[in-house]
Design an enzyme around this catalytic site. Structure first.
Site, mmCIF file in Angstrom:
data_model
loop_
_atom_site.group_PDB
_atom_site.id
_atom_site.type_symbol
_atom_site.label_atom_id
_atom_site.label_comp_id
_atom_site.label_asym_id
_atom_site.label_seq_id
_atom_site.Cartn_x
_atom_site.Cartn_y
_atom_site.Cartn_z
ATOM 1 N N ARG A 1 2.933 -1.946 -5.563
ATOM 2 C CA ARG A 1 4.007 -1.982 -4.582
ATOM 3 C C ARG A 1 3.992 -3.277 -3.800
ATOM 4 N NH1 ARG A 1 3.492 3.117 -1.478
ATOM 5 N NH2 ARG A 1 4.719 3.849 -3.234
ATOM 6 N N TYR A 2 2.797 -3.753 -3.490
ATOM 7 C CA TYR A 2 2.658 -4.980 -2.711
ATOM 8 C C TYR A 2 2.497 -6.156 -3.672
ATOM 9 C CZ TYR A 2 1.721 -2.000 1.360
ATOM 10 O OH TYR A 2 1.816 -1.090 2.375
ATOM 11 N N ARG B 1 -1.599 -6.877 -4.788
ATOM 12 C CA ARG B 1 -2.634 -5.854 -4.950
ATOM 13 C C ARG B 1 -2.027 -4.568 -5.500
ATOM 14 N NH1 ARG B 1 -0.801 -6.767 -0.055
ATOM 15 N NH2 ARG B 1 -0.811 -5.249 1.643
ATOM 16 N N CYS C 1 -12.438 15.427 -6.669
ATOM 17 C CA CYS C 1 -13.038 15.091 -5.382
ATOM 18 C C CYS C 1 -14.169 16.077 -5.122
ATOM 19 C CB CYS C 1 -12.012 15.237 -4.260
ATOM 20 S SG CYS C 1 -10.504 14.301 -4.555
ATOM 21 N N CYS D 1 -9.152 18.455 0.152
ATOM 22 C CA CYS D 1 -8.728 18.487 1.546
ATOM 23 C C CYS D 1 -7.351 19.130 1.589
ATOM 24 C CB CYS D 1 -8.646 17.071 2.099
ATOM 25 S SG CYS D 1 -10.126 16.109 1.758
ATOM 26 N N CYS E 1 -4.223 16.788 1.839
ATOM 27 C CA CYS E 1 -4.179 15.620 0.941
ATOM 28 C C CYS E 1 -2.748 15.180 0.611
ATOM 29 C CB CYS E 1 -4.908 15.949 -0.353
ATOM 30 S SG CYS E 1 -4.938 14.583 -1.513
ATOM 31 N N ARG F 1 -1.936 13.568 -2.002
ATOM 32 C CA ARG F 1 -1.704 13.798 -3.441
ATOM 33 C C ARG F 1 -1.930 15.258 -3.796
ATOM 34 N NH1 ARG F 1 -4.721 8.504 -4.191
ATOM 35 N NH2 ARG F 1 -3.108 7.078 -3.471
ATOM 36 N N ASP G 1 1.492 12.101 6.267
ATOM 37 C CA ASP G 1 2.669 11.915 5.415
ATOM 38 C C ASP G 1 3.493 13.206 5.355
ATOM 39 O OD1 ASP G 1 2.025 9.267 4.729
ATOM 40 O OD2 ASP G 1 0.667 9.946 3.145
ATOM 41 N N ASP H 1 2.821 5.368 6.622
ATOM 42 C CA ASP H 1 3.116 4.976 5.241
ATOM 43 C C ASP H 1 4.555 5.450 5.013
ATOM 44 O OD1 ASP H 1 2.662 3.878 2.770
ATOM 45 O OD2 ASP H 1 0.752 4.912 2.464
ATOM 46 N N LYS I 1 2.895 0.579 4.242
ATOM 47 C CA LYS I 1 2.269 0.893 5.524
ATOM 48 C C LYS I 1 2.852 0.014 6.637
ATOM 49 C CE LYS I 1 -1.991 2.087 3.123
ATOM 50 N NZ LYS I 1 -1.610 1.661 1.749
HETATM 51 C C1 LIG Z 1 -2.459 1.376 0.841
HETATM 52 C C2 LIG Z 1 -2.025 0.744 -0.379
HETATM 53 C C3 LIG Z 1 -2.509 -0.527 -0.727
HETATM 54 C C4 LIG Z 1 -3.484 -1.297 0.130
HETATM 55 O O1 LIG Z 1 -2.923 -1.665 1.332
HETATM 56 P P1 LIG Z 1 -3.735 -2.584 2.382
HETATM 57 O O2 LIG Z 1 -2.834 -2.660 3.569
HETATM 58 O O3 LIG Z 1 -3.957 -3.908 1.720
HETATM 59 O O4 LIG Z 1 -5.037 -1.897 2.667
HETATM 60 C C5 LIG Z 1 -2.045 -1.077 -1.898
HETATM 61 N N1 LIG Z 1 -1.162 -0.435 -2.686
HETATM 62 C C6 LIG Z 1 -0.671 0.771 -2.368
HETATM 63 C C7 LIG Z 1 0.320 1.409 -3.261
HETATM 64 C C8 LIG Z 1 -1.093 1.407 -1.204
HETATM 65 O O5 LIG Z 1 -0.616 2.623 -0.908
HETATM 66 S S1 SF4 Z 2 -7.780 13.402 0.823
HETATM 67 FE FE1 SF4 Z 2 -7.193 14.077 -1.277
HETATM 68 S S2 SF4 Z 2 -7.955 12.442 -2.634
HETATM 69 FE FE2 SF4 Z 2 -9.023 12.214 -0.647
HETATM 70 S S3 SF4 Z 2 -10.941 13.376 -0.895
HETATM 71 FE FE3 SF4 Z 2 -9.436 14.757 0.039
HETATM 72 S S4 SF4 Z 2 -8.503 15.844 -1.697
HETATM 73 FE FE4 SF4 Z 2 -9.550 14.047 -2.525
#
Ligand SMILES: *Cc1c(COP(=O)(O)O)cnc(C)c1O
Ligand code: SF4
Length: 363
Positions: free
Chosen positions: A106-107, A110, A119, A123, A126, A128, A287, A324, A331
């Protein structure tokens, strides 16, 4: 043609002590006898786990002191999860921004790389949640090789974030394989791992793992602590071992209603983390994820927390508070309003204690 790494390494699931996780029978028995939960409440939990699975390490379970305490709320299912009528499955559009399997790019420089489908515990809040512990998140060697190939072909990627699931829950020889392959790519400058293991099952941070990770520096790890009750001799030791392997540690946590939505608790957590050599990095607004609405607070709560700790405790302890943004907006930092006015002549500021201050602009 991508060659599958299945031929080159054999991926064994790590050998675990049976007692490392509670079985469902054990959980229900303890809920009934130790915590005196009613039959109705237990039935509700059973309904929830038909949709969203339950997994708890014995270590984390043992941190529960009473029903509905901050540890309980993070790991024990709540009927609100399946009654939640708002929220989205994938509010951050991670699937849409996925140009290759396991990758979210996305960025500009990175990307996120999901290397684990599990995991130490699931959680309840979560992000996801839609796929944790289900067949929707399946990691295999073929996908991993395609993802590495994507990173190799994208020269702009200089920072790879290994996540999951929990990056440190991938089998250790898989972690080694991935780190080795990524280090062969000249444009990958840093590698980050996201893991809750130091918090949720710290004895899995072994010397063997630390010795492996430190061969691939610069490695960064973001851990995930939510509440001061998670700071224990065991979690302190796990972070110390990682830090002693030369790995800078950050913390990412979520603002959670009824768990840490309070400046005093959050201040305690962040000071405790600094003492164990972990720098608070991000505080996330929860989120808009389906099944987690009961954890969400309003945004003012987060602003008040940051305002309530900034200036009062070490600046090192203050994370960036971010939302986010839905739909892949990324973010976005939210900062309390310290800037009262700004013109060509001067800036009026308000300090942490509420005192007005003036700064003259360059003329
Ligand atoms: C959080 C995230 C990152 C890393 O973001 P930083 O601000 O550099 O820590 C990179 N890609 C995705 C898709 C993310 O959700
Ligand atoms: S927040 Fe989601 S991905 Fe992170 S440790 Fe908990 S269950 Fe696993």
């Amino acid at each position: 043609m991508v060659q599958s790494c299945a031929e080159k390494i054999s991926i064994q699931k790590p050998i675990r002590f049976i007692s490392e996780y509670l079985s469902l029978d054990e959980i229900f028995s303890e809920l009934e006898h130790k915590f005196c939960l009613s039959k109705e409440k237990i039935e509700e939990i059973k309904q929830v786990i038909e949709v969203y699975p339950l997994k708890i390490s014995r270590y984390y379970w043992n941190l529960i002191k009473s029903v509905d305490d901050p540890i309980w709320k993070q790991c024990i299912p709540n009927i609100a999860e399946i009654r939640d009528q708002v929220g989205e499955e994938d509010p951050l559009a991670e699937e849409r921004d996925s140009p290759a399997p396991l990758i979210t790019h996305r960025y500009p420089d990175r990307c996120l790389f999901l290397i684990s489908d599990t995991c130490e515990m699931y959680c309840r809040f979560c992000t996801r949640k839609r796929k944790m512990g289900t067949e929707k998140l399946v990691i295999n060697l073929e996908k991993i090789d395609v993802a590495i190939e994507y990173i190799r072909n994208h020269h702009e990627i200089r920072d790879v974030i290994l996540s999951g699931g929990d990056a440190l829950c991938a089998p250790i020889n898989m972690i080694k394989y991935i780190l080795k392959k990524l280090r062969e790519i000249a444009h990958v400058e840093i590698i980050r791992l996201g893991s809750r293991v130091p918090c949720t099952n710290p004895q899995r941070i072994t010397q063997e793992l630390c010795d492996l990770l430190k061969q691939f520096h610069p490695i960064y790890i973001n851990v995930h602590f939510e509440h001061p009750n998670e700071i224990t001799p065991e979690s302190i030791k796990a972070c110390e071992m990682l830090a002693n392997a030369g790995i800078p540690l950050g913390n990412q946590n979520v603002l959670l209603k009824g768990i840490n939505d309070d400046p005093t608790i959050m201040g305690e957590l962040y000071k405790g983390l600094l003492k164990m050599r972990v720098k608070p990095y991000y505080l996330f607004q929860a989120d808009f994820v389906k099944g987690t609405n009961h954890f969400r607070t309003n945004v003012e709560t987060g602003i008040n927390i940051i305002h309530g700790i900034r200036g009062f405790i070490s600046g090192l302890a203050i994370p960036h508070y971010v939302i986010d943004a839905p739909n892949g907006g990324g973010k976005i930092p939210i900062i309390p309003d310290y800037l009262k006015s700004l013109d060509e002549e001067k800036v009026i500021l308000e300090n942490y204690a509420g005192k007005k201050c003036e700064y003259l602009q360059v003329q």
